[in-house]
Design a protein around this motif. Structure first.
Motif, PDB file in Angstrom:
ATOM      1  N   SER A  55       7.232  -5.469   0.002  1.00  0.00           N
ATOM      2  CA  SER A  55       7.700  -4.944  -1.281  1.00  0.00           C
ATOM      3  C   SER A  55       8.542  -3.699  -1.043  1.00  0.00           C
ATOM      4  CB  SER A  55       6.487  -4.604  -2.151  1.00  0.00           C
ATOM      5  OG  SER A  55       6.907  -4.084  -3.386  1.00  0.00           O
ATOM      6  N   THR A  56       9.690  -3.646  -1.693  1.00  0.00           N
ATOM      7  CA  THR A  56      10.549  -2.469  -1.501  1.00  0.00           C
ATOM      8  C   THR A  56      11.023  -1.900  -2.829  1.00  0.00           C
ATOM      9  OG1 THR A  56      12.575  -1.606  -0.493  1.00  0.00           O
ATOM     10  CG2 THR A  56      12.629  -3.903  -1.204  1.00  0.00           C
ATOM     11  N   SER A  57      11.208  -0.584  -2.795  1.00  0.00           N
ATOM     12  CA  SER A  57      11.766   0.091  -3.966  1.00  0.00           C
ATOM     13  C   SER A  57      13.283  -0.139  -4.034  1.00  0.00           C
ATOM     14  CB  SER A  57      11.450   1.587  -3.883  1.00  0.00           C
ATOM     15  OG  SER A  57      11.949   2.104  -2.661  1.00  0.00           O
ATOM     16  N   GLU A  97       6.956   3.182   1.914  1.00  0.00           N
ATOM     17  CA  GLU A  97       8.083   2.286   1.649  1.00  0.00           C
ATOM     18  C   GLU A  97       8.347   1.514   2.950  1.00  0.00           C
ATOM     19  OE1 GLU A  97      10.155   0.959  -0.653  1.00  0.00           O
ATOM     20  OE2 GLU A  97      11.070   0.044   1.103  1.00  0.00           O
ATOM     21  N   PRO A  98       7.963   0.236   2.983  1.00  0.00           N
ATOM     22  CA  PRO A  98       8.061  -0.516   4.243  1.00  0.00           C
ATOM     23  C   PRO A  98       9.461  -0.502   4.859  1.00  0.00           C
ATOM     24  CG  PRO A  98       7.059  -1.867   2.504  1.00  0.00           C
ATOM     25  CD  PRO A  98       7.384  -0.553   1.889  1.00  0.00           C
ATOM     26  N   ALA A 114       6.850  -3.232 -13.713  1.00  0.00           N
ATOM     27  CA  ALA A 114       5.648  -2.585 -14.249  1.00  0.00           C
ATOM     28  C   ALA A 114       5.928  -2.156 -15.687  1.00  0.00           C
ATOM     29  CB  ALA A 114       5.279  -1.372 -13.394  1.00  0.00           C
ATOM     30  N   HIS A 135      11.566  -2.832 -12.207  1.00  0.00           N
ATOM     31  CA  HIS A 135      10.979  -1.961 -13.241  1.00  0.00           C
ATOM     32  C   HIS A 135      11.877  -1.538 -14.395  1.00  0.00           C
ATOM     33  CE1 HIS A 135       7.621  -1.995 -10.616  1.00  0.00           C
ATOM     34  NE2 HIS A 135       8.000  -1.019  -9.819  1.00  0.00           N
ATOM     35  N   ILE A 156      -1.272   7.160 -13.889  1.00  0.00           N
ATOM     36  CA  ILE A 156      -1.747   8.025 -12.805  1.00  0.00           C
ATOM     37  C   ILE A 156      -1.955   9.437 -13.347  1.00  0.00           C
ATOM     38  CG2 ILE A 156      -0.681   6.691 -10.959  1.00  0.00           C
ATOM     39  CD1 ILE A 156       1.552   8.886 -10.938  1.00  0.00           C
ATOM     40  N   ILE A 191       3.589  -6.266 -14.048  1.00  0.00           N
ATOM     41  CA  ILE A 191       2.412  -5.460 -13.697  1.00  0.00           C
ATOM     42  C   ILE A 191       2.111  -4.530 -14.870  1.00  0.00           C
ATOM     43  CG2 ILE A 191       1.366  -3.988 -11.943  1.00  0.00           C
ATOM     44  CD1 ILE A 191       3.792  -4.510 -10.144  1.00  0.00           C
ATOM     45  N   PRO A 192       0.940  -4.658 -15.471  1.00  0.00           N
ATOM     46  CA  PRO A 192       0.587  -3.662 -16.488  1.00  0.00           C
ATOM     47  C   PRO A 192       0.509  -2.316 -15.764  1.00  0.00           C
ATOM     48  CG  PRO A 192      -0.951  -5.518 -16.459  1.00  0.00           C
ATOM     49  CD  PRO A 192      -0.127  -5.627 -15.228  1.00  0.00           C
ATOM     50  N   ILE A 193       1.308  -1.343 -16.159  1.00  0.00           N
ATOM     51  CA  ILE A 193       1.383  -0.105 -15.373  1.00  0.00           C
ATOM     52  C   ILE A 193       0.033   0.613 -15.396  1.00  0.00           C
ATOM     53  CG2 ILE A 193       2.068   1.740 -16.992  1.00  0.00           C
ATOM     54  CD1 ILE A 193       4.462   2.246 -14.982  1.00  0.00           C
ATOM     55  N   GLY A 220       0.838  -1.194   0.000  1.00  0.00           N
ATOM     56  CA  GLY A 220       0.000   0.000   0.000  1.00  0.00           C
ATOM     57  C   GLY A 220       0.874   1.245   0.000  1.00  0.00           C
ATOM     58  N   GLU A 267       9.234  -7.252  -9.172  1.00  0.00           N
ATOM     59  CA  GLU A 267       8.087  -6.608  -9.801  1.00  0.00           C
ATOM     60  C   GLU A 267       8.593  -5.747 -10.951  1.00  0.00           C
ATOM     61  OE1 GLU A 267       7.407  -5.440  -5.681  1.00  0.00           O
ATOM     62  OE2 GLU A 267       5.277  -5.404  -6.186  1.00  0.00           O
TER      63      GLU A 267
HETATM   64  N1  SAH Z   1       7.150   1.194  -1.712  1.00  0.00           N
HETATM   65  C1  SAH Z   1       7.061  -0.202  -1.984  1.00  0.00           C
HETATM   66  C2  SAH Z   1       5.659  -0.773  -1.899  1.00  0.00           C
HETATM   67  C3  SAH Z   1       4.517  -0.008  -2.512  1.00  0.00           C
HETATM   68  S1  SAH Z   1       4.141  -0.160  -4.188  1.00  0.00           S
HETATM   69  C4  SAH Z   1       7.692  -0.497  -3.326  1.00  0.00           C
HETATM   70  O1  SAH Z   1       8.079   0.425  -4.019  1.00  0.00           O
HETATM   71  O2  SAH Z   1       7.843  -1.650  -3.664  1.00  0.00           O
HETATM   72  C5  SAH Z   1       3.700  -1.774  -4.613  1.00  0.00           C
HETATM   73  C6  SAH Z   1       4.071  -2.066  -6.068  1.00  0.00           C
HETATM   74  O3  SAH Z   1       3.265  -1.311  -7.009  1.00  0.00           O
HETATM   75  C7  SAH Z   1       5.523  -1.701  -6.375  1.00  0.00           C
HETATM   76  O4  SAH Z   1       6.114  -2.696  -7.143  1.00  0.00           O
HETATM   77  C8  SAH Z   1       5.360  -0.436  -7.166  1.00  0.00           C
HETATM   78  O5  SAH Z   1       6.497  -0.170  -7.930  1.00  0.00           O
HETATM   79  C9  SAH Z   1       4.135  -0.759  -7.981  1.00  0.00           C
HETATM   80  N2  SAH Z   1       3.518   0.422  -8.597  1.00  0.00           N
HETATM   81  C10 SAH Z   1       3.549   1.701  -8.179  1.00  0.00           C
HETATM   82  N3  SAH Z   1       2.887   2.501  -9.026  1.00  0.00           N
HETATM   83  C11 SAH Z   1       2.412   1.716 -10.001  1.00  0.00           C
HETATM   84  C12 SAH Z   1       1.635   1.960 -11.160  1.00  0.00           C
HETATM   85  N4  SAH Z   1       1.218   3.186 -11.473  1.00  0.00           N
HETATM   86  N5  SAH Z   1       1.313   0.901 -11.929  1.00  0.00           N
HETATM   87  C13 SAH Z   1       1.717  -0.338 -11.594  1.00  0.00           C
HETATM   88  N6  SAH Z   1       2.449  -0.636 -10.525  1.00  0.00           N
HETATM   89  C14 SAH Z   1       2.813   0.383  -9.735  1.00  0.00           C
END
Ligand code: SAH
Length: 342
Positions: free
Chosen positions: A189-191, A158-159, A256, A214, A290, A285-287, A155, A254
């Motif tokens: 999940s971490t960046s 950043e955990p 995207a 990514h 936003i 993950i299909p982005i 959610g 992950e």
């Molecule tokens: N801060 C953590 C957890 C939160 S995001 C992290 O970065 O991992 C959970 C996942 O959703 C992460 O892989 C993130 O990169 C991805 N995410 C963020 N925005 C997104 C978007 N617009 N479309 C698809 N995935 C997205």
């Protein structure tokens, strides 16, 4: 006042001793909090009225208010939760065939600044405490009457930037007298905060680590994720290898997919090179586009081609199902809000 859900059982026993009470009362309180999931001290009927008063005078039970609840046509529910200090966070319940997964927030706002994510770009307010993380799960279980079997820290926030509270929350979620959810059913999940990945490996929790990768080269990744300037891909992957060696757990990467940015077969080829031989899995993950974001979703055709290329070259890859997009509950769409709804 102190939040009673911020303590583990041992700490709560200490608290009770300080109040002049017998430590076993902590066991009873734990039972009420995490098995019965009560919302007030008054419901703890096997405690004396006097003890309940003492508890009320010293602790809050951290009972979040549900400000808003939106249900997607795919069954996903997004909650806007009032965290009782004028701020609100989002928490998402996803219903899969294999059980219910909750996506919890770990911070109010986020400092990471990823260019494709709605959780960032807005002001960072503060970390959530251990009890506030756990409360999200309790609240959703109470509201739906359904058992949650999986927890993902995906959610807002950043955990690993809120390391100790997140680790404490994982212990409480996992503990058999706590929420009793298997460590293997918990994902963080971490960046990519590299030193904290090493630290997490030392904790030796059997949770799944997900890495938001990514991109396959530093130039592109830094453009998408500023954190990459501090911890470039080579250092990140080295930390991942250490994590795998120490925990024996498979890492989930992950990725995207954004149209014409990181979704062509050359990227897939580079990804195979980077991850070859690692105990890992790629989650595509299909982005989600936003507001004011410059990244567009890849075409379905490209996403499938990308996945197939990885699978054909020895990297297990799956495409994440898009849940809750119609209610802005999908990846990257969660935001913190204040109580005026902004
Ligand atoms: N801060 C953590 C957890 C939160 S995001 C992290 O970065 O991992 C959970 C996942 O959703 C992460 O892989 C993130 O990169 C991805 N995410 C963020 N925005 C997104 C978007 N617009 N479309 C698809 N995935 C997205």
């Amino acid at each position: 006042m102190k939040n009673i859900k911020d303590y583990n059982l041992e700490e709560l026993k200490e608290q009770l001793k300080e109040l002049g009470e017998k430590p076993f009362r902590a066991e009873q309180i734990f039972q009420w909090l995490y098995q019965e999931k009560v919302q007030s001290f008054d419901e703890m009927t096997n405690l004396s009225l006097e003890l309940r008063e003492k508890l009320k005078n010293n602790y809050t039970i951290c009972n979040f208010n549900i400000l808003k609840k939106q249900e997607s046509k795919d069954g996903t529910i997004k909650y806007l939760l009032d965290v009782l200090d004028g701020n609100a966070i989002e928490t998402v319940l996803m219903r899969y065939h294999h059980g219910n997964t909750i996506c919890v927030s770990s911070q109010i706002g986020c400092k990471m600044g990823c260019k494709f994510c709605a959780s960032t770009g807005i002001e960072f307010i503060r970390n959530l405490s251990c009890g506030e993380i756990v409360e999200q799960i309790i609240k959703v279980e109470q509201d739906t009457g359904e058992r949650i079997s999986n927890v993902v820290f995906m959610g807002i926030g950043e955990p690993l930037d809120n390391f100790q509270n997140v680790v404490n929350a994982i212990h409480l979620i996992n503990y058999h007298k706590g929420l009793n959810i298997g460590a293997r059913h918990i994902s963080v999940s971490t960046s990519g905060i590299v030193p904290k990945i090493y630290k997490l490996a030392e904790e030796n929790i059997q949770c799944t680590l997900s890495i938001s990768l990514h991109a396959t080269n530093n130039e592109k990744r830094s453009q998408m994720m500023p954190i990459n300037k501090a911890y470039p891909i080579e250092e990140l992957l080295q930390a991942c290898k250490d994590y795998i060696a120490k925990t024996n757990r498979r890492i989930s990467f992950e990725y995207a997919l954004a149209k014409d940015n990181n979704d062509n077969l050359e990227d897939a080829k580079q990804l195979v090179k980077l991850l070859k031989g690692m105990l890992c899995h790629v989650n595509l993950i299909p982005i989600n586009k936003i507001e004011n974001g410059k990244f567009d979703k890849s075409s379905n055709e490209n996403i499938i081609k990308f996945r197939d290329y990885l699978n054909e070259h020895g990297i297990v890859a799956t495409i994440r199902r898009e849940l809750g997009a119609d209610i802005d509950a999908a990846c990257g769409q969660l935001r913190r809000k204040n109580l005026e709804g902004r």
